[in-house]
Design an enzyme around this catalytic site. Sequence first.
Site, PDB file in Angstrom:
ATOM      1  N   SER A  65      14.617  -8.642 -17.182  1.00 33.53           N
ATOM      2  CA  SER A  65      15.870  -9.489 -17.587  1.00 33.53           C
ATOM      3  C   SER A  65      15.736  -9.765 -19.090  1.00 33.53           C
ATOM      4  O   SER A  65      16.601  -9.992 -19.707  1.00 33.53           O
ATOM      5  CB  SER A  65      15.976 -10.806 -16.718  1.00 33.53           C
ATOM      6  OG  SER A  65      15.885 -10.627 -15.483  1.00 33.53           O
ATOM      7  N   ILE A  70      12.407   3.121 -13.261  1.00 33.24           N
ATOM      8  CA  ILE A  70      13.672   4.028 -14.026  1.00 33.24           C
ATOM      9  C   ILE A  70      14.151   5.254 -13.283  1.00 33.24           C
ATOM     10  O   ILE A  70      13.376   5.705 -12.604  1.00 33.24           O
ATOM     11  CB  ILE A  70      12.835   4.714 -15.200  1.00 33.24           C
ATOM     12  CG1 ILE A  70      12.524   3.731 -16.227  1.00 33.24           C
ATOM     13  CG2 ILE A  70      14.034   5.522 -15.923  1.00 33.24           C
ATOM     14  CD1 ILE A  70      13.151   2.575 -16.799  1.00 33.24           C
ATOM     15  N   THR A 111      13.611  -1.185 -18.654  1.00 30.79           N
ATOM     16  CA  THR A 111      12.887  -2.032 -18.149  1.00 30.79           C
ATOM     17  C   THR A 111      11.185  -1.569 -18.332  1.00 30.79           C
ATOM     18  O   THR A 111      10.820  -0.457 -18.396  1.00 30.79           O
ATOM     19  CB  THR A 111      13.032  -2.120 -16.601  1.00 30.79           C
ATOM     20  OG1 THR A 111      14.460  -2.509 -16.403  1.00 30.79           O
ATOM     21  CG2 THR A 111      12.143  -3.132 -15.767  1.00 30.79           C
ATOM     22  N   GLU A 156      20.630  -3.938 -13.463  1.00 34.61           N
ATOM     23  CA  GLU A 156      21.697  -4.029 -14.159  1.00 34.61           C
ATOM     24  C   GLU A 156      22.196  -5.609 -14.120  1.00 34.61           C
ATOM     25  O   GLU A 156      23.428  -5.878 -14.235  1.00 34.61           O
ATOM     26  CB  GLU A 156      22.812  -3.101 -13.948  1.00 34.61           C
ATOM     27  CG  GLU A 156      22.281  -1.653 -13.802  1.00 34.61           C
ATOM     28  CD  GLU A 156      23.321  -0.806 -14.309  1.00 34.61           C
ATOM     29  OE1 GLU A 156      24.115  -1.090 -15.222  1.00 34.61           O
ATOM     30  OE2 GLU A 156      23.165   0.568 -13.932  1.00 34.61           O
ATOM     31  N   GLY A 157      21.188  -6.443 -14.475  1.00 32.79           N
ATOM     32  CA  GLY A 157      21.507  -7.901 -14.382  1.00 32.79           C
ATOM     33  C   GLY A 157      21.324  -8.571 -12.902  1.00 32.79           C
ATOM     34  O   GLY A 157      22.077  -8.168 -12.106  1.00 32.79           O
ATOM     35  N   PHE A 213      17.993   6.299 -18.103  1.00 31.39           N
ATOM     36  CA  PHE A 213      18.020   5.174 -19.142  1.00 31.39           C
ATOM     37  C   PHE A 213      16.733   4.148 -19.048  1.00 31.39           C
ATOM     38  O   PHE A 213      16.373   3.871 -17.846  1.00 31.39           O
ATOM     39  CB  PHE A 213      19.319   4.500 -18.730  1.00 31.39           C
ATOM     40  CG  PHE A 213      19.609   3.001 -19.579  1.00 31.39           C
ATOM     41  CD1 PHE A 213      20.133   3.231 -20.762  1.00 31.39           C
ATOM     42  CD2 PHE A 213      19.103   1.969 -19.303  1.00 31.39           C
ATOM     43  CE1 PHE A 213      20.598   2.175 -21.506  1.00 31.39           C
ATOM     44  CE2 PHE A 213      19.608   0.919 -19.727  1.00 31.39           C
ATOM     45  CZ  PHE A 213      20.201   0.960 -20.966  1.00 31.39           C
ATOM     46  N   GLY A 214      15.984   4.474 -19.977  1.00 32.37           N
ATOM     47  CA  GLY A 214      14.789   3.685 -19.751  1.00 32.37           C
ATOM     48  C   GLY A 214      14.565   2.076 -20.705  1.00 32.37           C
ATOM     49  O   GLY A 214      14.276   2.460 -21.914  1.00 32.37           O
ATOM     50  N   ALA A 235      20.511  -5.301  18.123  1.00 35.61           N
ATOM     51  CA  ALA A 235      19.248  -4.754  18.086  1.00 35.61           C
ATOM     52  C   ALA A 235      19.377  -3.454  17.693  1.00 35.61           C
ATOM     53  O   ALA A 235      18.462  -2.961  16.973  1.00 35.61           O
ATOM     54  CB  ALA A 235      18.431  -4.811  19.460  1.00 35.61           C
ATOM     55  N   ARG A 250      29.049 -19.085 -24.381  1.00 37.86           N
ATOM     56  CA  ARG A 250      29.169 -17.389 -24.602  1.00 37.86           C
ATOM     57  C   ARG A 250      30.340 -16.932 -25.034  1.00 37.86           C
ATOM     58  O   ARG A 250      31.439 -17.362 -24.267  1.00 37.86           O
ATOM     59  CB  ARG A 250      28.391 -17.003 -23.483  1.00 37.86           C
ATOM     60  CG  ARG A 250      28.401 -15.274 -23.619  1.00 37.86           C
ATOM     61  CD  ARG A 250      28.097 -14.610 -22.157  1.00 37.86           C
ATOM     62  NE  ARG A 250      26.571 -14.864 -21.984  1.00 37.86           N
ATOM     63  CZ  ARG A 250      26.033 -13.721 -22.044  1.00 37.86           C
ATOM     64  NH1 ARG A 250      26.131 -12.574 -22.754  1.00 37.86           N
ATOM     65  NH2 ARG A 250      24.529 -13.898 -21.985  1.00 37.86           N
TER      66      ARG A 250
HETATM   67  C1  LIG Z   1      16.019   0.555  -7.531  1.00 34.06           C
HETATM   68  C2  LIG Z   1      15.910   0.272  -8.954  1.00 34.06           C
HETATM   69  C3  LIG Z   1      16.320   1.186  -9.950  1.00 34.06           C
HETATM   70  C4  LIG Z   1      16.352   0.568 -11.328  1.00 34.06           C
HETATM   71  N1  LIG Z   1      16.891   1.647 -12.159  1.00 34.06           N
HETATM   72  C5  LIG Z   1      16.543   1.343 -13.605  1.00 34.06           C
HETATM   73  C6  LIG Z   1      16.679   2.073 -14.592  1.00 34.06           C
HETATM   74  O1  LIG Z   1      17.265   3.427 -14.343  1.00 34.06           O
HETATM   75  N2  LIG Z   1      16.373   1.759 -15.784  1.00 34.06           N
HETATM   76  C7  LIG Z   1      16.147   0.528 -16.055  1.00 34.06           C
HETATM   77  O2  LIG Z   1      15.802   0.240 -17.415  1.00 34.06           O
HETATM   78  N3  LIG Z   1      15.795  -0.406 -15.183  1.00 34.06           N
HETATM   79  C8  LIG Z   1      16.006  -0.286 -13.848  1.00 34.06           C
HETATM   80  N4  LIG Z   1      15.739  -0.839 -12.810  1.00 34.06           N
HETATM   81  C9  LIG Z   1      15.048  -2.347 -13.134  1.00 34.06           C
HETATM   82  C10 LIG Z   1      15.848  -3.344 -13.172  1.00 34.06           C
HETATM   83  O3  LIG Z   1      17.125  -3.536 -14.303  1.00 34.06           O
HETATM   84  C11 LIG Z   1      15.134  -4.537 -13.254  1.00 34.06           C
HETATM   85  O4  LIG Z   1      14.472  -4.893 -12.193  1.00 34.06           O
HETATM   86  C12 LIG Z   1      16.066  -5.806 -13.434  1.00 34.06           C
HETATM   87  O5  LIG Z   1      16.740  -5.911 -14.940  1.00 34.06           O
HETATM   88  C13 LIG Z   1      15.219  -7.321 -13.399  1.00 34.06           C
HETATM   89  O6  LIG Z   1      14.151  -7.346 -14.157  1.00 34.06           O
HETATM   90  P1  LIG Z   1      12.532  -7.632 -13.226  1.00 34.06           P
HETATM   91  O7  LIG Z   1      12.647  -6.983 -11.840  1.00 34.06           O
HETATM   92  O8  LIG Z   1      11.367  -7.654 -14.312  1.00 34.06           O
HETATM   93  O9  LIG Z   1      12.908  -8.871 -13.011  1.00 34.06           O
HETATM   94  P2  LIG Z   1      12.816 -10.351 -13.644  1.00 34.06           P
HETATM   95  O10 LIG Z   1      13.509 -10.346 -15.077  1.00 34.06           O
HETATM   96  O11 LIG Z   1      11.160 -10.713 -13.975  1.00 34.06           O
HETATM   97  O12 LIG Z   1      12.985 -11.571 -12.842  1.00 34.06           O
HETATM   98  C14 LIG Z   1      12.403 -12.080 -11.741  1.00 34.06           C
HETATM   99  C15 LIG Z   1      13.382 -13.175 -11.185  1.00 34.06           C
HETATM  100  O13 LIG Z   1      13.614 -14.454 -12.023  1.00 34.06           O
HETATM  101  C16 LIG Z   1      14.985 -14.379 -12.219  1.00 34.06           C
HETATM  102  N5  LIG Z   1      15.214 -14.845 -13.554  1.00 34.06           N
HETATM  103  C17 LIG Z   1      14.970 -14.096 -14.728  1.00 34.06           C
HETATM  104  N6  LIG Z   1      15.346 -14.738 -15.695  1.00 34.06           N
HETATM  105  C18 LIG Z   1      15.907 -15.856 -15.401  1.00 34.06           C
HETATM  106  C19 LIG Z   1      16.867 -16.994 -16.125  1.00 34.06           C
HETATM  107  N7  LIG Z   1      16.701 -16.966 -17.290  1.00 34.06           N
HETATM  108  N8  LIG Z   1      17.207 -17.887 -15.357  1.00 34.06           N
HETATM  109  C20 LIG Z   1      17.397 -17.750 -13.921  1.00 34.06           C
HETATM  110  N9  LIG Z   1      16.508 -16.855 -13.242  1.00 34.06           N
HETATM  111  C21 LIG Z   1      15.942 -15.870 -13.762  1.00 34.06           C
HETATM  112  C22 LIG Z   1      15.574 -13.398 -11.817  1.00 34.06           C
HETATM  113  O14 LIG Z   1      16.965 -13.445 -11.379  1.00 34.06           O
HETATM  114  C23 LIG Z   1      14.779 -12.841 -10.750  1.00 34.06           C
HETATM  115  O15 LIG Z   1      15.087 -13.374  -9.416  1.00 34.06           O
HETATM  116  C24 LIG Z   1      15.777  -0.563 -11.647  1.00 34.06           C
HETATM  117  C25 LIG Z   1      15.493  -1.557 -10.790  1.00 34.06           C
HETATM  118  C26 LIG Z   1      15.628  -1.030  -9.181  1.00 34.06           C
HETATM  119  C27 LIG Z   1      14.907  -1.957  -8.133  1.00 34.06           C
END
Ligand SMILES: Cc1cc2nc3c(=O)[nH]c(=O)nc-3n(C[C@H](O)[C@H](O)[C@H](O)COP(=O)(O)OP(=O)(O)OC[C@H]3O[C@@H](n4cnc5c(N)ncnc54)[C@H](O)[C@@H]3O)c2cc1C
Length: 397
Positions: free
Chosen positions: A133, A158, A127, A364-365, A124-125, A341, A382
Amino acid sequence: MMNFDFTQEQEMLRQTVRKFVDKEILPHMKEWDERGYFDPNILKRLAELDLMGVCIPEQYGGMGMDYNSLAIVCEELERGDTAFRTAVSVHIGLNSLTLLQWGTEEQKQKYLVPQAKGEKIGAFGLTEPNAGSDVAAISTTAVRDGDDYILNGQKTWISLCDIADHFIVFAYTDKSKKHRGISAFIVERTMPGFSSRAIKGKLGIRAGNTGELFFDNVRVPKENLLGEEGEGFKIAMSALDNGRFTVAAGACGLIMACLEASVKYCHERKTFGKEIGRHQLVQQMIANMEAGLQMSRLLVYKAGFLKNKGRRNTRETSLAKWMACDFANKAADDAVQIHGAYGYSNEYPVERYLRNSKAPVIYEGTREIHTIMQAEYVLGYRQDKPLRNMLPAWEEK
Ligand SMILES: Cc1cc2nc3c(=O)[nH]c(=O)nc-3n(C[C@H](O)[C@H](O)[C@H](O)COP(=O)(O)OP(=O)(O)OC[C@H]3O[C@@H](n4cnc5c(N)ncnc54)[C@H](O)[C@@H]3O)c2cc1C
């Protein structure tokens, strides 16, 4: 009428996955985690056990079991390692169930059936480097050209980036419509212009494969558009309803693993003339883990119950995901604490649990996104409407 019993079939399923994890995953985990090695044979073995399509209807090559059976698989797999539960989360939760919900009959035959049998792997792609987010901030584009769409852009983080055969990829077909201009496509790894690259140096899920996808003028036939043009955002959110459910269930498995290791250590380690399990502050940590496990399970199985009925469950699934992942993160932290430890060394598995427990609080959120969602539901900002193409109710067995 409420029912907290599992069926005999579900109990057998749990035993099957548990035995598999004990025999074929746990003995290797220290080495795989240290080497950062994802063993693709595990997915082949899961396919042999019919688990890669556990909740996909039999007519599409699956086992035809219900959502709580999927939860059982995820719980037991994450008791082994988060990497393998993550693989099932993207393959079944984010990809196969999305094809089942939104795919045409041709798409189901071509992509879902081999995925449910485990002959092909789905991922699933969504990000991108500048969009996590904030999904509407993606910049990958899909431009119609005759009978094809031409995809350009990049995805990151991904899961199964180098392993999967098929990806559901989100791209703008009309940027001016904001999130209503996003569309979903089924992209095959073999399509010219597609490439992938793993990310090195991850905190946890080191035995998993996570990385980038690149689309350089990838020509995708129009038959691979999933849903209608502009339905991509809705499709992504419905996929996350299923993905988050698997993440929440997996988090219960991580808490189980923390409890197992901690209880064992509590009986082994003595301080001040008694087992550390006799100290009340240690008992507090054990009690918190148990409470976290039981509360998380109730939330997960309730969400599963709603899914089995074909009812909208975004709110309940979000709550289950948020709570279970936070409890698992705390349980892993406490498990290290209980081990003192020794917990800080990979001689014991708990440091791996702590590192692994962090990604599910982000993907996933994030914790913050789920917190906001829950507050907005309660405040009335909402509300959910029933989705088109809601999955049919599972037959009561
Ligand atoms: C091991 C791993 C596997 C993954 N696998 C997939 C995958 O298969 N497919 C895929 O599509 N993605 C995948 N992801 C990506 C993941 O879904 C994103 O990292 C996630 O959605 C958060 O996005 P971001 O890292 O860009 O953080 P950002 O969205 O940049 O957020 C950064 C910080 O700001 C906070 N923040 C952002 N918006 C708000 C708001 N409105 N109010 C308050 N706080 C906020 C966040 O909570 C976070 O603390 C994976 C990530 C990891 C670590």
